[in-house]
Design an enzyme around this catalytic site. Structure first.
Site, PDB file in Angstrom:
ATOM      1  N   LYS A 110       0.808  -1.215   0.000  1.00 51.92           N
ATOM      2  CA  LYS A 110       0.000   0.000   0.000  1.00 51.92           C
ATOM      3  C   LYS A 110       0.847   1.274   0.000  1.00 51.92           C
ATOM      4  CE  LYS A 110      -3.926  -2.067   2.502  1.00 51.92           C
ATOM      5  NZ  LYS A 110      -4.802  -1.932   3.689  1.00 51.92           N
ATOM      6  N   GLY A 149      11.494  -6.629   6.891  1.00 52.41           N
ATOM      7  CA  GLY A 149      11.360  -8.086   6.951  1.00 52.41           C
ATOM      8  C   GLY A 149      11.394  -8.801   5.618  1.00 52.41           C
ATOM      9  N   GLY A 185      10.466  -1.426  11.984  1.00 50.50           N
ATOM     10  CA  GLY A 185       9.824  -0.129  12.144  1.00 50.50           C
ATOM     11  C   GLY A 185      10.820   1.003  12.290  1.00 50.50           C
TER      12      GLY A 185
END
Length: 400
Positions: free
Chosen positions: A198, A354, A377
């Site tokens: 996205k 990841g 993150g």
């Protein structure tokens, strides 16, 4: 970014007999029995422990594991299996200490694992009283957990404020150095590859990088939305049509500074999201309404490899196809090989996230990349241009 490092303290010879608290990232994947299934993070934490032990310190190591309820740890939340495997990797026993916030019995030359820090009430909210308790446990606080650097918690930020001395462990120090070299002090041409399902989850990153890079490559569902913004057919591919205006703004920003976004000209498509369905390669303009784009095609792979080859700094976050399925792995494999070859040719490359790390391992190029980030993150937030709270806390103590 200037921070004091554990290596500096070791070199100064001031750690002998001192109590050292290391915040590591031991949040390793495990099976239903608690056994560690991927020890990458554990292995990465060992150098800091050995460094402190070698300097004659009494060492305490803590970390979070999962997302337990504070004050109510269960067996599944315990670091007991992590401590056992960490002991094997270190080559000496590291006993697990529970209920440790009010005091820890540890001697110079010994290393212990402190139970899951997120079991302590106030940890996640960076409670000041708890942070002061942590600081009282040690003479030196070491943050070696880049994976949690974007979180302001008591073991990542609070304790750094109150400890007698605070520094970065070797892993965190390398992360800071590599990220700074890749973005803030990058050699040009600078190329960033950003992929994901996205645009909405990576829009801040795209905008931040658009101001800095010479080439911005997008992949996955993000690329589909940009193709849509260019008026090209994407069939039933994953995309976010409502974000087309934002994509156009990114393209305008790149164009205004002479930077480019090389989009695929050919793609690999299928009518089903499966490795078993019919697969074909076609020009982007020939994607049919009942097809979905699942990889870039051979022509696009060659063009992308050429762009990579002429770059001096490469930041890679995300695959350009569904590489987990063999029919759609070609694009990411070609990208991985191109990044590896460019690195061997003198470019600086950093890979993070990841899926990216999984791709690096799958295609066997880990030893051919300049640096592989251990943060998920935190890596992304750095690319967004955000201040990482844990790093900022160490910067504040750099001259103490």
């Amino acid at each position: 970014m200037r921070v004091k490092t554990l290596q500096e303290l070791v070199n100064s010879g001031c750690l002998a007999g001192k109590r050292v608290l290391i915040r590591s990232d031991l949040n390793a994947p495990h099976d239903e029995n608690g056994n560690v299934t991927d020890e990458t993070r554990l292995a990465a934490s060992i150098p800091a422990i050995r460094m402190a032990l070698g300097a004659g310190a009494a060492v305490m190591v803590t970390s979070h594991l999962g997302r337990p309820k504070e004050g109510a740890l269960t067996e599944a939340d315990s670091l007991v299996h992590v401590a056992a495997r960490l002991s094997e990797l270190l080559g000496s026993e590291m006993r697990l200490v529970k209920d440790w916030a009010d005091g820890v019995d540890v001697k110079p030359g010994e290393a212990v694992v402190l139970e899951n820090c997120r079991g302590n009430v106030g940890e996640k909210k960076n409670n000041e009283e708890l942070a002061k308790k942590y600081a009282a446990l040690c003479d030196v606080y070491v943050n070696d957990a880049f994976g949690t650097a974007h979180r302001a918690e008591a073991t990542t930020v609070g304790v750094a404020k109150f400890a007698k001395a605070a520094c970065a462990g070797p892993l965190l120090a390398r992360e800071i150095e590599a990220l700074t070299k890749a973005v803030e002090e990058a050699k040009h041409p600078l190329m960033a590859i950003v992929a994901g399902s996205k645009v909405s989850t990576k829009l801040t990153i795209l905008n931040h990088l658009a101001d800095r890079v010479d080439r911005l490559v997008v992949g996955g569902g993000i690329a589909n939305t940009f193709l849509l913004a260019k008026g090209l057919p994407i069939g039933k591919s994953l995309a976010e049509p409502d974000l087309v205006p934002e994509c156009l703004k990114v393209l305008e920003k790149l164009a205004s500074k002479g930077a480019t976004m090389p989009l695929p000209t050919d793609v690999v498509v299928s009518k089903t999201f499966s490795a078993e369905g019919p697969v074909r390669t076609c020009a982007v303009c020939d994607v049919q309404p009942d097809e979905m784009i699942l990889d870039i095609g051979p022509e696009s792979r060659r063009a992308l490899a050429a762009e990579v080859a002429s770059s001096k700094t490469i930041v890679w976050n995300g695959p350009v196809g569904v590489f987990e399925m063999e029919p759609f792995a070609g694009g990411t494999k070609a990208l991985a090989e191109a990044v590896a070859e460019a690195t061997e040719g003198g470019a600086f490359s950093i890979a993070g996230g990841g899926d990216t790390v999984s791709a690096v391992k799958q295609f066997g190029i880990a030893d051919r990349i300049s640096y592989i980030s251990t943060g998920g993150g935190a890596f992304l937030e750095f690319l967004e241009g955000k201040t990482l709270p844990a790093v900022a806390a160490l910067e504040d103590r750099a001259d103490d």
